[in-house]
Design a protein around this motif. Structure first.
Motif, mmCIF file in Angstrom:
data_model
loop_
_atom_site.group_PDB
_atom_site.id
_atom_site.type_symbol
_atom_site.label_atom_id
_atom_site.label_comp_id
_atom_site.label_asym_id
_atom_site.label_seq_id
_atom_site.Cartn_x
_atom_site.Cartn_y
_atom_site.Cartn_z
ATOM 1 N N ILE A 172 0.822 -1.214 0.000
ATOM 2 C CA ILE A 172 0.000 0.000 0.000
ATOM 3 C C ILE A 172 0.855 1.264 0.000
ATOM 4 O O ILE A 172 0.395 2.322 -0.430
ATOM 5 C CB ILE A 172 -1.004 0.004 1.166
ATOM 6 N N THR A 177 -3.724 -1.321 -3.759
ATOM 7 C CA THR A 177 -4.661 -1.732 -2.725
ATOM 8 C C THR A 177 -4.513 -3.238 -2.527
ATOM 9 O O THR A 177 -4.012 -3.940 -3.405
ATOM 10 C CB THR A 177 -6.105 -1.369 -3.091
ATOM 11 N N VAL A 206 -8.763 0.131 0.929
ATOM 12 C CA VAL A 206 -7.335 0.071 0.585
ATOM 13 C C VAL A 206 -6.728 -1.233 1.096
ATOM 14 O O VAL A 206 -5.920 -1.875 0.412
ATOM 15 C CB VAL A 206 -6.580 1.294 1.149
#
Length: 294
Positions: A172, A177, A206
């Motif tokens: 991330i 994601t 995310v």
């Protein structure tokens, strides 16, 4: 003697910034190293996996479009939140892995430091991986790294928290994601991490965290056409081969499993594993007599 009933914690999946139960309603028992019951964890289904991919794809545009500096601030905020809940994670790691309190504390400290490490790299990796390319002709030729997209992360099986953070944070940090399949035996620290992410600045979707049977969840994710890459760190050799074959159908990037010392300096190889290189050509020219390029 107190006559209070113990209030047991209900663990749930973390998908799209929310905490659903598995759509199947299934759970499985999680035991400590001595076989004593700790909790019931959700037994995620193929439908849960698909829902997690939808959430990750929806979040990708905003997260990848955020400035690298902003992503660094967000990751640092996760470290702040973990610092405040350190005792909880020390207890969960100790109970899960059957190690001493001091050993668990060292792992939790290292995991928090790992978030800080990757927070610092968010706005620097482009300088390391990108650059201006020498070409013949009146052109600028610039290469810059961009995130790959939605990444499935098969988390390490034996390192319930430090290993998890070590494979998730770089994904991330670079704007991807993630759909995480937590350790099958030791899932509770991962689910608690979801609670931290939900109350930090990480946008919903995310990071999505699934628990259950690794092979059952990983198979549909490896074959999913909207998953762009897969990290096989937590898969055994047989499962890794099966997942790699399934991943080839839409040319996913694959990070193969390898022996890792998660306590060592993480380096940058996981940061670069799920980056694409975009190259842009732009003509040069002059403005009046100044000769300035544009």
């Amino acid at each position: 003697m107190s006559d209070r009933l113990t209030v047991l914690k209900t663990y749930k999946l973390y998908v799209g910034g929310k905490f659903p139960r598995s759509e199947s309603g299934r759970v499985y028992e999680v035991n400590d190293s001595k076989g004593r019951w700790l909790a019931n964890a959700p037994l995620a289904s193929r439908k849960d996996a698909r829902d997690a991919v939808v959430a990750a794809r929806k979040a990708f545009g905003g997260w990848s479009g955020a400035t690298a500096y902003n992503r660094g601030q967000v990751l640092y905020r996760v470290a702040e939140m973990l610092e405040g809940r350190k005792d909880q994670f020390v207890r969960e790691v100790r109970d899960a892995e059957g190690i001493s309190k001091s050993e668990a504390a060292a792992q939790v400290d290292a995991a928090i430091d790992r978030w800080v490490w990757y927070a610092g790299w968010t706005d620097k990796i482009a300088q390391v991986m990108g650059g201006a390319n020498p070409v013949a002709g009146p052109f600028f030729n610039l290469s810059t790294p961009e995130p790959t997209g939605v990444v499935t992360v098969v988390a390490p099986q034996e390192s319930s928290f430090l290993g998890l953070v070590s494979v998730l944070a770089p994904v991330i940090a670079t704007g991807n994601t993630a759909v995480v399949i937590a350790s099958e035996r030791f899932p509770l620290p991962a689910l608690s991490l979801g609670e931290v992410l939900a109350t930090s600045d990480v946008p919903g979707g995310v990071v999505n965290i699934l628990t259950g049977k690794t092979a059952e969840i990983a198979a549909p994710l490896a074959a999913h056409q909207d998953v762009n890459a897969i990290d096989l760190t937590g898969a055994d050799a047989g499962l890794a081969r099966e997942l790699e074959v399934a991943a080839a159908d839409n040319l996913k990037r694959v990070l193969r499993p390898q022996a890792v010392d998660f306590s060592a300096d993480p380096g940058t190889h996981r940061l670069t594993a799920f980056l694409e290189t975009k190259t842009v050509w732009h003509p040069t020219g002059s403005l009046g007599a100044s000769g300035s390029a544009y």
